[in-house]
Design an enzyme around this catalytic site. Structure first.
Site, short mmCIF file in Angstrom:
data_model
loop_
_atom_site.label_atom_id
_atom_site.label_comp_id
_atom_site.label_asym_id
_atom_site.label_seq_id
_atom_site.Cartn_x
_atom_site.Cartn_y
_atom_site.Cartn_z
N ASP A 169 0.87 -1.17 0.00
CA ASP A 169 0.00 0.00 0.00
C ASP A 169 0.91 1.22 0.00
OD1 ASP A 169 -2.21 -1.60 0.24
OD2 ASP A 169 -2.76 -0.95 2.24
N HIS A 191 5.06 -7.40 -0.21
CA HIS A 191 4.71 -8.65 -0.87
C HIS A 191 5.38 -8.72 -2.24
CE1 HIS A 191 1.23 -9.58 1.93
NE2 HIS A 191 1.56 -8.35 2.26
N SER A 223 8.66 4.25 4.53
CA SER A 223 9.73 3.76 3.68
C SER A 223 9.37 3.83 2.20
CB SER A 223 10.05 2.31 4.08
OG SER A 223 10.17 2.19 5.48
#
Length: 264
Positions: free
Chosen positions: A86, A142, A226
């Protein structure tokens, strides 16, 4: 002048001692009362998160929380590249002949980012995509494709912020911050995934040491706001059209497609 002042302040507050103290506090029970204020400040969607407030023993466990099963859908087409996180797509572009990318008006060296010109050479004239994660986002990472892991290594020992101010005033943040680089291959198409740590906690925690990754499989998490950078070789990737960057993106959403021929 603003850039020098900014860099001086960040260096003063971003040393290993201060970072260690922040990390220990975030992982201690003393940080638990800060969970709800943090969630309110950053508008965390509690309906998406796994577990209730009371199940999180500290701020770190909340920050690295998992999502409930089924709240994100994954594009399952084999050659579709999905967003690994996200976040916000900050930039998409081509890597020039000097192994540089242009982000927010500043040049960043892919050679510095990857730790050498030989490593960067394969991506010349290829595409890059930069996805920024703010403190409000889900912070687990992911796999964007089903791929074989070729190599993985880390570089850097401290980090500047990777938000808009960090990109504007920081010194080569994307190419010098602490980062974990994973070299991967989807069938015959090599690509790289750079996970860039941010200020203070400066941590990328690997959770998947398998030699092959399935699309959508969790592989790591960040311990603070990040950035993920995807690098593709020339004529192997076509990004979805995003005319008005930056644009928000969710985990599992298609962001482009692998091209196996030599034309885009």
């Amino acid at each position: 002048m603003k850039s020098k002042l900014y860099c001086t302040f960040i260096r003063m507050t971003n040393g290993p001692i201060f970072s260690t103290l922040i990390h220990r506090f975030a992982q201690s029970g003393l940080s638990r009362p800060f969970i709800k204020p943090y969630a309110k400040l950053y508008h965390i969607n509690h309906e998406e998160m796994e577990g209730e407030w009371k199940t999180y023993p500290n701020l770190h466990s909340f920050f690295t929380r998992k999502l409930k099963a089924g709240v994100r859908s994954f594009d399952r087409q084999y050659d579709t590249v999905i967003s690994p996180v996200d976040g916000v797509i900050e930039d998409i572009g081509r890597i020039n002949l000097n192994q540089d990318i242009l982000v927010k008006g500043k040049l960043y060296s892919i050679a510095n980012m990857l730790g050498g010109k030989e490593r960067a050479a394969q991506f010349v004239e290829g595409h890059y995509m930069i996805i920024y994660l703010s403190p409000s986002h889900y912070h687990r990472i992911h796999s964007p494709l089903s791929a074989k892991k070729i190599n993985q290594y880390s570089l850097g020992d401290r980090s500047f912020p990777v938000n808009s101010l960090g990109l504007k005033y920081g010194k080569a943040t994307l190419a010098s911050n602490y980062r974990v680089i994973t070299e991967l291959q989807h069938e015959n198409v090599p690509f790289a995934m750079v996970k860039v740590g941010a200020m203070l906690i400066n941590s990328v925690q690997i959770t998947n040491n398998n030699e092959t990754w399935e699309k959508g499989e969790e592989i790591a998490y960040f311990s603070f706001g990040s950035t993920v950078i995807l690098l593709f070789q020339k004529d192997t990737f076509k990004a979805r059209t995003h005319e008005n960057l930056p644009v928000p993106v969710q985990l599992g959403e298609p962001i482009g497609k692998i091209i196996h021929c030599k034309e885009i």
